[in-house]
Design a protein around this motif. Sequence first.
Motif, PDB file in Angstrom:
ATOM      1  N   THR A   1      53.714  57.687  33.281  1.00 32.02           N
ATOM      2  CA  THR A   1      55.262  57.403  33.017  1.00 32.02           C
ATOM      3  C   THR A   1      55.357  55.953  33.298  1.00 32.02           C
ATOM      4  O   THR A   1      56.136  55.201  32.270  1.00 32.02           O
ATOM      5  CB  THR A   1      56.221  58.395  33.800  1.00 32.02           C
ATOM      6  OG1 THR A   1      55.796  59.564  33.582  1.00 32.02           O
ATOM      7  CG2 THR A   1      57.671  58.079  33.635  1.00 32.02           C
TER       8      THR A   1
ATOM      9  N   ARG B   1      53.356  53.556  33.249  1.00 34.15           N
ATOM     10  CA  ARG B   1      52.803  52.754  31.931  1.00 34.15           C
ATOM     11  C   ARG B   1      53.373  52.633  30.699  1.00 34.15           C
ATOM     12  O   ARG B   1      53.543  51.551  30.262  1.00 34.15           O
ATOM     13  CB  ARG B   1      51.309  53.436  31.846  1.00 34.15           C
ATOM     14  CG  ARG B   1      50.319  52.658  31.020  1.00 34.15           C
ATOM     15  CD  ARG B   1      49.118  53.117  30.750  1.00 34.15           C
ATOM     16  NE  ARG B   1      48.199  53.120  32.150  1.00 34.15           N
ATOM     17  CZ  ARG B   1      48.023  54.469  32.641  1.00 34.15           C
ATOM     18  NH1 ARG B   1      48.310  55.560  31.777  1.00 34.15           N
ATOM     19  NH2 ARG B   1      47.324  54.463  33.816  1.00 34.15           N
ATOM     20  N   ARG B   2      53.868  53.889  30.310  1.00 36.75           N
ATOM     21  CA  ARG B   2      54.794  53.891  29.219  1.00 36.75           C
ATOM     22  C   ARG B   2      56.038  53.234  29.696  1.00 36.75           C
ATOM     23  O   ARG B   2      56.432  52.323  28.546  1.00 36.75           O
ATOM     24  CB  ARG B   2      55.141  55.438  28.965  1.00 36.75           C
ATOM     25  CG  ARG B   2      53.874  56.247  28.547  1.00 36.75           C
ATOM     26  CD  ARG B   2      54.219  57.536  28.211  1.00 36.75           C
ATOM     27  NE  ARG B   2      53.173  58.601  27.857  1.00 36.75           N
ATOM     28  CZ  ARG B   2      53.321  59.826  27.949  1.00 36.75           C
ATOM     29  NH1 ARG B   2      54.600  60.568  28.323  1.00 36.75           N
ATOM     30  NH2 ARG B   2      52.263  60.508  27.228  1.00 36.75           N
TER      31      ARG B   2
ATOM     32  N   ASP C   1      54.919  49.417  29.139  1.00 33.56           N
ATOM     33  CA  ASP C   1      54.768  49.162  27.634  1.00 33.56           C
ATOM     34  C   ASP C   1      56.045  48.928  26.997  1.00 33.56           C
ATOM     35  O   ASP C   1      56.140  48.044  25.958  1.00 33.56           O
ATOM     36  CB  ASP C   1      53.880  50.329  26.930  1.00 33.56           C
ATOM     37  CG  ASP C   1      52.500  50.100  27.822  1.00 33.56           C
ATOM     38  OD1 ASP C   1      51.917  49.123  28.238  1.00 33.56           O
ATOM     39  OD2 ASP C   1      51.719  51.195  27.488  1.00 33.56           O
ATOM     40  N   THR C   2      57.032  49.884  27.042  1.00 33.48           N
ATOM     41  CA  THR C   2      58.251  49.798  26.527  1.00 33.48           C
ATOM     42  C   THR C   2      59.103  48.471  26.860  1.00 33.48           C
ATOM     43  O   THR C   2      59.431  47.787  25.861  1.00 33.48           O
ATOM     44  CB  THR C   2      59.331  51.270  26.632  1.00 33.48           C
ATOM     45  OG1 THR C   2      58.355  52.373  26.453  1.00 33.48           O
ATOM     46  CG2 THR C   2      60.210  51.202  25.945  1.00 33.48           C
TER      47      THR C   2
END
Length: 437
Positions: free
Chosen positions: A87, A89-90, A93-94
């Motif tokens: 989560t 990492r996402r 990235d976002t």
Amino acid sequence: MGRLWRREWWRLGALVGAGALVGWPFGFSGTGIAVGLALYLFYQLRQLHALQEWLTHHPHDEPPSASGLWGELFDRLYRYQKGQRLTQRRLRDTLSRIQESSEAMRDSVVMLDRHGDMEWWNSAAERMLGLKPAHDRGQHITNLMRDPSFVDYFHARDYREPLTLCSPIDENLILQFQITLYGDDERLVMARDITRLHRLEQMRRDFVANVSHELRTPLTVLAGYLETYGDMAEMLPERLGRGIGQMQSQTKRMQNLVNDLLLLSRLENDQGGHDDIRIDPTSLLEAVRRDAEALSEGHHQLEVAVEEPRGLLGSEKELHSTVSNLAFNAVRYAGEGSRIVLRWRPWGDGACLEVEDDGEGIDPLHIPRLTERFYRVDKGRSTATGGTGLGLAIVKHVLLRHDAQLEIDSRLGEGATFRCIFPAARLTDAAPASRRA
């Protein structure tokens, strides 16, 4: 999980029972039980130490090997950590994509926390606003934008309309600020460079003002000669006499248009409003009623209603023009036999001037555009009534100079109400008109 807990209780019971059995032949059953509890406690402490070592020093490695309840706990923690890392990492990235897209924008973007402190901004904000990462991060936005207009706009929390100001680092750079609330009372400040649009708008204003001013002299000369020829109409052929009357009518209409253009230009370029005096709304409305009755020629019923004892602080000439425009529009478009009420009444902490009629009404589709220059609901009828198409534009700018706003309520066949709402700061004890000290 319930099965593992039962197994753990059996393990505890087995250790205690074994200790009691071993110590019973020697008369030390209690000691045996204590030894069994000590062994169980040692096992639990050992697993707890393994958990602490794993979470502290090797959180990304496989969990320690264990069985039973501890093995299940290690496995669940490990799966939870993997989910959290995925989560995070996402989210990173976002956030990275958002920052990259913001960096690609030409507009300034500044993110504020709930206290108004600056957390992040893009490179355009550094160019337009002069932000420096090493010094300004964590500073309150009003430490950078100290213009009183921005400070008032920021604290008012009413961000429906943008704010236009000069850049704090370059007076030749005109910026349009828009603030958006999001999250936990956080704010996003966007600034757009509108210097070119501002210059084009100023050129338009100057052009309209100059052309209108230049037209006044030839129109005055033309109107003068037409008036002279009109006085000699009986000496002229009938056909020529009719033409002179039409020319006089159109010249008068052109003069009204030029006068309205000059007034609107002055209002747009002068936002001072320093000629404030104390105005008696009753006298103002009565004067407008008399003018409107002359225009109506007895075809409408005009009334004045005063429900607010306080007076109004402003420019008497401009406010008279505002109420006159609204009243004359009602006379022109409400229809014969309509009842028109000029009202001064309380409105929240402030008060409002209303012009209400029970005439034909306006389709709500047109209301958002009524204050645009030359916008007409019915072009044919508006031309026939002699209106210039600038009345409501003038009303809007006069109200802006008086910290007021215009509201329009209308439905087809249900009449219309034009409401000029003034804040409490614009109200004063009723008194005869006199210059403010």
